[in-house]
Design an enzyme around this catalytic site. Sequence first.
Site, PDB file in Angstrom:
ATOM      1  N   HIS A  86      -8.153 -11.261  -2.191  1.00 56.51           N
ATOM      2  CA  HIS A  86      -7.948 -10.184  -1.220  1.00 56.51           C
ATOM      3  C   HIS A  86      -7.034 -10.697  -0.119  1.00 56.51           C
ATOM      4  CE1 HIS A  86      -8.801  -6.612   1.176  1.00 56.51           C
ATOM      5  NE2 HIS A  86      -8.756  -7.428   2.206  1.00 56.51           N
ATOM      6  N   ASP A 165     -18.717   2.038   3.804  1.00 52.00           N
ATOM      7  CA  ASP A 165     -17.502   1.464   4.386  1.00 52.00           C
ATOM      8  C   ASP A 165     -16.367   2.472   4.369  1.00 52.00           C
ATOM      9  OD1 ASP A 165     -15.747  -0.685   5.390  1.00 52.00           O
ATOM     10  OD2 ASP A 165     -14.737  -0.284   3.499  1.00 52.00           O
ATOM     11  N   ARG A 172     -13.215   4.293  12.031  1.00 47.18           N
ATOM     12  CA  ARG A 172     -12.670   3.216  12.882  1.00 47.18           C
ATOM     13  C   ARG A 172     -11.175   3.379  13.065  1.00 47.18           C
ATOM     14  NH1 ARG A 172     -13.883  -1.560   9.524  1.00 47.18           N
ATOM     15  NH2 ARG A 172     -12.703  -2.698  11.070  1.00 47.18           N
ATOM     16  N   SER A 187     -16.536  -5.068   6.354  1.00 49.28           N
ATOM     17  CA  SER A 187     -15.847  -4.036   5.578  1.00 49.28           C
ATOM     18  C   SER A 187     -15.235  -4.631   4.307  1.00 49.28           C
ATOM     19  CB  SER A 187     -14.760  -3.415   6.463  1.00 49.28           C
ATOM     20  OG  SER A 187     -13.858  -2.651   5.718  1.00 49.28           O
ATOM     21  N   LYS A 191     -17.020  -4.562   0.060  1.00 47.52           N
ATOM     22  CA  LYS A 191     -16.321  -4.060  -1.135  1.00 47.52           C
ATOM     23  C   LYS A 191     -16.163  -5.166  -2.175  1.00 47.52           C
ATOM     24  CE  LYS A 191     -13.304  -2.452   1.759  1.00 47.52           C
ATOM     25  NZ  LYS A 191     -12.409  -1.809   2.679  1.00 47.52           N
TER      26      LYS A 191
HETATM   27  N1  URA Z   1      -9.309  -3.886   5.505  1.00 46.12           N
HETATM   28  C1  URA Z   1     -10.527  -3.382   5.225  1.00 46.12           C
HETATM   29  O1  URA Z   1     -10.855  -3.117   4.079  1.00 46.12           O
HETATM   30  N2  URA Z   1     -11.367  -3.190   6.257  1.00 46.12           N
HETATM   31  C2  URA Z   1     -11.056  -3.466   7.540  1.00 46.12           C
HETATM   32  O2  URA Z   1     -11.871  -3.271   8.412  1.00 46.12           O
HETATM   33  C3  URA Z   1      -9.766  -3.979   7.797  1.00 46.12           C
HETATM   34  C4  URA Z   1      -8.924  -4.188   6.759  1.00 46.12           C
END
Ligand code: URA
Length: 429
Positions: A86, A165, A172, A187, A191
Amino acid sequence: MLEPFAAVDVIRAKRDRNVLTDPQIDWVIDAYVRGVVADEQMAALAMAIFINGMNEHETVRWTTAMIDSGERMDFTHLPRPTVDKHSTGGVGDKITLPLVPVVAACGGAVPQLSGRGLGHTGGTLDKLESIPGWRALLSNDEMMQILTEVGGVICAAGDGLAPADKKLYALRDVTATVESIPLIASSIMSKKIAEGAGGLVLDVKTGSGAFMSQPELARELAQTMVRIGNDSGLRTRALITAMDVPLGWAIGNALEVQESVDVLAGGGPADVIELTLTLAREMLDLAGIDADPEKTLKDGSAMDCWNRMIRAQGGDPHAALPKAHEQQEVVATHSGMVTHMDALALGVAAWRLGAGRARKEDPVSAGAGITLHVKPGDLIEAGEPILTMFADDGARIPQALEALHGAIEVGPAHSTITRLPLILERITG
Ligand code: URA
């Protein structure tokens, strides 16, 4: 149903700098998904967390509650070890595109559930969608089949993964509460943990084009995510990497696909190759695979995996990529050394040219973007091109030029420049 808490009490607790209890966290996330906690209440809580933070225990519990809001995927029956990557996102960051087939060609399985871009950083799915015929939406069965047969898949994350999320991130985004370390860490990790891979390598960017422009904040974010991952049983490592200057020469969807294909064909820019191979080595190490990723770029095996991956999702890997209708160069007004090139400004310019979107529902232009002809440290003569802008709609070019104002500096030929090293730090736990 009688609710065990009132949202206002949870908000007040965090507003007054108290530590939230496990039952409060479990409830507030679950009640938000059920619609019992209203958007304005969650927005107030997110702002209280943004200002007062969460300790490590709260962050881990918050992550777990978000994972538990949805399904968890299971790849344990696959014949190959699964490992994922990621990136926190940056300008010209196309690394996922060459990286997935490189790791697949070495014997790993990479289930890469990606998103679309918002703002100045591009989304992996937007890039791949510039390939004629390619589709991002796959059923779970299709995904498993491609993973088994090819070893890598890049597709859209389903709605079932960490739905809390999804709802909270959208909130957000419109309430100025994105840039909070506990909220970003929970967050991303909710995932990634729900996705169920055996290992995870995080590429945490720092520099003007990154979420966390200061290296010490990037380090804190990386350490928080690595701890959350390892504590939950997901073997996790992080690299902190430079995003003061864009990665590679290309910024924009089809332009970045072409650059990725160049890397898979054994060419391409040195920084894209180096970051791809460094991340691949970390991923292979976590997966327990002893293979040389560099070999896959030389012997064509990574390109072969790429072609199979693209075809498996309806794309034609040999079709011509879309090209923008209009182009305009920016040239050097005087000779000297390029001393400064601001990643954020270039990302914003590419976005204004049509490569990115301002709202989730906006379309993106496949051919729009920027190609760089020089990088900091290069010498340039007056009149030579610094970059070329591409847009489908020529009316976008003046707005892009405005974003570039002051973003690129050409100094005396013997200037000394300061640039972040490509790989700043490695965090293992
Ligand atoms: N990427 C995400 O998936 N969540 C965040 O809060 C910031 C970047």
